[in-house]
Write a protein that holds these residues in place. Structure first.
Motif, PDB file in Angstrom:
ATOM      1  N   ASP A  23      46.665  34.847  38.629  1.00  0.00           N
ATOM      2  CA  ASP A  23      46.897  35.806  39.710  1.00  0.00           C
ATOM      3  C   ASP A  23      47.954  36.826  39.300  1.00  0.00           C
ATOM      4  OD1 ASP A  23      46.720  36.866  42.345  1.00  0.00           O
ATOM      5  OD2 ASP A  23      48.438  35.663  42.987  1.00  0.00           O
ATOM      6  N   ILE A  25      44.277  39.285  47.707  1.00  0.00           N
ATOM      7  CA  ILE A  25      44.590  39.623  49.099  1.00  0.00           C
ATOM      8  C   ILE A  25      44.167  41.070  49.365  1.00  0.00           C
ATOM      9  CG2 ILE A  25      46.403  39.766  50.850  1.00  0.00           C
ATOM     10  CD1 ILE A  25      47.970  37.657  49.311  1.00  0.00           C
ATOM     11  N   GLU A  59      49.094  26.092  46.679  1.00  0.00           N
ATOM     12  CA  GLU A  59      48.915  26.316  45.245  1.00  0.00           C
ATOM     13  C   GLU A  59      49.593  27.628  44.860  1.00  0.00           C
ATOM     14  OE1 GLU A  59      46.775  29.224  46.387  1.00  0.00           O
ATOM     15  OE2 GLU A  59      46.101  28.858  44.343  1.00  0.00           O
ATOM     16  N   ASN A  60      50.390  27.596  43.796  1.00  0.00           N
ATOM     17  CA  ASN A  60      51.120  28.761  43.311  1.00  0.00           C
ATOM     18  C   ASN A  60      51.592  28.493  41.882  1.00  0.00           C
ATOM     19  OD1 ASN A  60      51.898  31.376  44.518  1.00  0.00           O
ATOM     20  ND2 ASN A  60      52.274  30.163  46.356  1.00  0.00           N
ATOM     21  N   ASP A  87      52.446  40.031  54.073  1.00  0.00           N
ATOM     22  CA  ASP A  87      51.555  40.819  53.205  1.00  0.00           C
ATOM     23  C   ASP A  87      50.613  41.680  54.035  1.00  0.00           C
ATOM     24  OD1 ASP A  87      52.391  40.282  50.640  1.00  0.00           O
ATOM     25  OD2 ASP A  87      51.152  38.491  50.418  1.00  0.00           O
ATOM     26  N   LEU A 108      57.014  30.435  40.868  1.00  0.00           N
ATOM     27  CA  LEU A 108      57.181  30.716  42.294  1.00  0.00           C
ATOM     28  C   LEU A 108      57.526  29.450  43.070  1.00  0.00           C
ATOM     29  CD1 LEU A 108      57.293  32.978  44.176  1.00  0.00           C
ATOM     30  CD2 LEU A 108      54.832  33.063  44.266  1.00  0.00           C
ATOM     31  N   ARG A 122      47.894  29.400  38.524  1.00  0.00           N
ATOM     32  CA  ARG A 122      48.270  28.654  39.735  1.00  0.00           C
ATOM     33  C   ARG A 122      48.048  27.149  39.593  1.00  0.00           C
ATOM     34  NH1 ARG A 122      48.984  32.904  43.772  1.00  0.00           N
ATOM     35  NH2 ARG A 122      48.959  31.387  45.474  1.00  0.00           N
ATOM     36  N   PHE A 159      52.457  34.314  52.824  1.00  0.00           N
ATOM     37  CA  PHE A 159      53.461  33.594  52.025  1.00  0.00           C
ATOM     38  C   PHE A 159      54.782  33.379  52.777  1.00  0.00           C
ATOM     39  CE2 PHE A 159      56.641  33.023  48.620  1.00  0.00           C
ATOM     40  CZ  PHE A 159      56.111  31.862  48.094  1.00  0.00           C
ATOM     41  N   SER A 173      48.702  40.820  45.443  1.00  0.00           N
ATOM     42  CA  SER A 173      47.676  40.116  44.676  1.00  0.00           C
ATOM     43  C   SER A 173      46.329  40.800  44.893  1.00  0.00           C
ATOM     44  CB  SER A 173      47.596  38.662  45.147  1.00  0.00           C
ATOM     45  OG  SER A 173      46.355  38.091  44.759  1.00  0.00           O
ATOM     46  N   PRO A 183      46.415  31.838  50.434  1.00  0.00           N
ATOM     47  CA  PRO A 183      46.704  33.190  50.921  1.00  0.00           C
ATOM     48  C   PRO A 183      45.519  33.728  51.731  1.00  0.00           C
ATOM     49  CG  PRO A 183      47.305  32.966  48.612  1.00  0.00           C
ATOM     50  CD  PRO A 183      46.502  31.754  48.957  1.00  0.00           C
ATOM     51  N   ARG A 191      47.252  25.150  52.152  1.00  0.00           N
ATOM     52  CA  ARG A 191      47.476  26.557  52.483  1.00  0.00           C
ATOM     53  C   ARG A 191      46.925  27.422  51.369  1.00  0.00           C
ATOM     54  NH1 ARG A 191      50.272  30.841  49.457  1.00  0.00           N
ATOM     55  NH2 ARG A 191      50.131  32.588  50.910  1.00  0.00           N
ATOM     56  N   ASN A 204      56.690  40.382  48.683  1.00  0.00           N
ATOM     57  CA  ASN A 204      56.756  39.080  49.378  1.00  0.00           C
ATOM     58  C   ASN A 204      57.517  38.018  48.590  1.00  0.00           C
ATOM     59  OD1 ASN A 204      55.017  38.411  47.297  1.00  0.00           O
ATOM     60  ND2 ASN A 204      53.349  37.684  48.589  1.00  0.00           N
ATOM     61  N   LEU A 205      58.154  38.399  47.486  1.00  0.00           N
ATOM     62  CA  LEU A 205      58.737  37.374  46.604  1.00  0.00           C
ATOM     63  C   LEU A 205      60.249  37.223  46.788  1.00  0.00           C
ATOM     64  CD1 LEU A 205      56.776  37.957  43.265  1.00  0.00           C
ATOM     65  CD2 LEU A 205      56.299  36.364  45.129  1.00  0.00           C
ATOM     66  N   PHE A 209      49.884  40.921  40.476  1.00  0.00           N
ATOM     67  CA  PHE A 209      50.212  41.859  41.561  1.00  0.00           C
ATOM     68  C   PHE A 209      49.928  43.290  41.128  1.00  0.00           C
ATOM     69  CE2 PHE A 209      53.193  38.285  42.141  1.00  0.00           C
ATOM     70  CZ  PHE A 209      52.971  37.967  43.462  1.00  0.00           C
ATOM     71  N   TRP A 211      39.843  32.973  48.038  1.00  0.00           N
ATOM     72  CA  TRP A 211      40.643  31.739  48.024  1.00  0.00           C
ATOM     73  C   TRP A 211      40.034  30.692  48.945  1.00  0.00           C
ATOM     74  CZ3 TRP A 211      45.276  34.844  46.538  1.00  0.00           C
ATOM     75  CH2 TRP A 211      46.012  34.234  45.500  1.00  0.00           C
ATOM     76  N   ASN A 257      51.799  37.194  38.323  1.00  0.00           N
ATOM     77  CA  ASN A 257      52.209  36.120  39.217  1.00  0.00           C
ATOM     78  C   ASN A 257      52.130  34.841  38.392  1.00  0.00           C
ATOM     79  OD1 ASN A 257      52.895  34.543  41.374  1.00  0.00           O
ATOM     80  ND2 ASN A 257      51.171  35.076  42.670  1.00  0.00           N
TER      81      ASN A 257
HETATM   82  O1  X2X Z   1      50.976  34.191  48.723  1.00  0.00           O
HETATM   83  C1  X2X Z   1      51.092  33.648  47.623  1.00  0.00           C
HETATM   84  O2  X2X Z   1      50.844  32.459  47.433  1.00  0.00           O
HETATM   85  C2  X2X Z   1      51.587  34.469  46.472  1.00  0.00           C
HETATM   86  C3  X2X Z   1      53.070  34.733  46.637  1.00  0.00           C
HETATM   87  O3  X2X Z   1      51.369  33.799  45.280  1.00  0.00           O
HETATM   88  C4  X2X Z   1      50.833  35.739  46.468  1.00  0.00           C
HETATM   89  O4  X2X Z   1      51.359  36.775  46.757  1.00  0.00           O
HETATM   90  C5  X2X Z   1      49.396  35.662  46.149  1.00  0.00           C
END
Ligand code: X2X
Length: 337
Positions: free
Chosen positions: A241, A99, A215-216, A78, A220, A155, A199, A96, A178, A176, A39-40, A243, A183, A152
């Motif tokens: 966090d 998730i 939050e990230n 995701d 990212l 955050r 994401f 993550s 995930p 927002r 997803n990045l 992966f 969360w 990751n």
């Molecule tokens: O969805 C998010 O915020 C991210 C990119 O950090 C994750 O994959 C948990």
């Protein structure tokens, strides 16, 4: 031998053909075509290292393995990619642990709020007994988690309308998160109004003000250019966090053992390099984002942690994970609840 115009032409024309032959042959010869989805953004260290890793795997297997990288939710959200890695639609997917907990509840344990203070402790736990415990739980769901979890990061909270300086600033804040029960539970404990969004839709959700914040990790925020739609950033370090690099079990076991060893080695090595990249990015990225107009605030973690404790967050999650799992976490982090 004399160089007539004719044989000179023949040699110069033959050269490019000869050069391109081995590449064409290598592509045809790939016996194992493997897809890795994530997803990045393309520019995130995960994808930079994944592409290097793919080249290293092709080289060491002499073209027998062709691992293709699909970044940036190209193959779906995701939620979609998790179904695909389970069904075998893709062979690999990074997710993550929080998730993943929608399928493997124990995988959320590394994301407990303010559990980790530094990377040293994170890697000791995740490369040690805590990570081994989670990987065993993942195996029960018929997925294979590679040995090294990818980073990751820690955050931070960003916002378009106000700086978040104390837990009280989170009251009613539309943020927002995930798609993950932990969360949602954590931001409800802060009194915020969390919305679960994958994401791939975060940038537009922020742009259209469906939510005011997210939050990230800073790496990212920068690579996904969230600073274009967020003004403030509060350095809360509220959770770490990472992966898990997941493989579809049947696809993994179909690979001959020697090939599997080569692929695993390069995935784990790339993960270690990616950890280093994120740590290096952390040192420079705040300055870059400030230069682009983002306004930073420091926060007092004790105030946020106290709020979670008073809301019963730690007790609730200790009960959910169970005493044994919780004790494994606390062996690394110290007493949490
Ligand atoms: O969805 C998010 O915020 C991210 C990119 O950090 C994750 O994959 C948990």
């Amino acid at each position: 031998m004399t160089f007539t115009r004719r044989n000179l032409l023949a040699t110069t024309m033959a050269a490019p053909l000869a050069l391109s032959m081995p590449i064409a042959r290598a592509q045809k010869r790939a016996e194992f075509k493997l897809k890795f989805a994530n997803n990045l953004p393309d520019t995130h260290p995960m994808n930079v290292r994944a592409k290097e890793m793919s080249a290293a795997i092709a080289a060491e297997t002499q073209g027998r393995v062709d691992l293709q990288v699909f970044p940036n939710n190209q193959l779906g959200s995701d939620t979609d990619m998790l179904s695909q890695v389970r069904s075998g639609g893709v062979e690999f997917f990074t997710l993550s642990g929080l998730i993943l907990s929608t399928l493997v509840p124990a995988a959320a344990i590394s994301g407990i709020g303010f559990a980790f203070h530094d990377y040293d402790t994170v890697w000791k736990a995740l490369d040690g007994d805590l990570g081994a415990f989670v990987r065993r739980e993942i195996a029960k769901a018929n997925l294979v988690a590679m040995e090294k979890i990818w980073d990751n990061g820690f955050r931070q909270i960003t916002s378009s309308n106000k700086p978040i300086q104390s837990p009280d600033d989170l009251k009613g804040f539309k943020i927002r998160v995930p798609v993950s029960p932990l969360w949602t539970s954590m931001f409800k404990a802060f009194g915020a109004a969390p919305a679960s969004i994958n994401f791939g839709e975060v940038y537009s959700a922020l742009q259209t003000k469906v939510v005011d914040g997210q939050e990230n990790p800073l790496s990212l925020v920068a690579t996904a250019k969230l600073n274009e739609v967020q003004k403030y950033c509060s350095l809360t370090n509220h959770m770490w966090d990472g992966f898990w690099f997941l493989a579809n079990k049947r696809a993994w076991e179909r690979l001959p053992e020697d090939i599997r060893a080569i692929v695993a080695k390069h995935i784990n090595q790339a993960g270690m390099k990616e950890r280093g990249d994120i740590e290096a990015l952390n040192a420079t990225v705040q300055k870059d984002l400030s230069g682009k107009g983002m306004v930073f605030a420091q926060t007092n973690p004790d105030a946020f942690r106290a709020k979670l404790r008073d809301a019963g967050f730690y007790t609730e999650w200790k009960n959910k994970f169970g005493a044994e799992a919780w004790a494994t976490l606390e062996r690394y982090t110290g007493k949490l609840a």
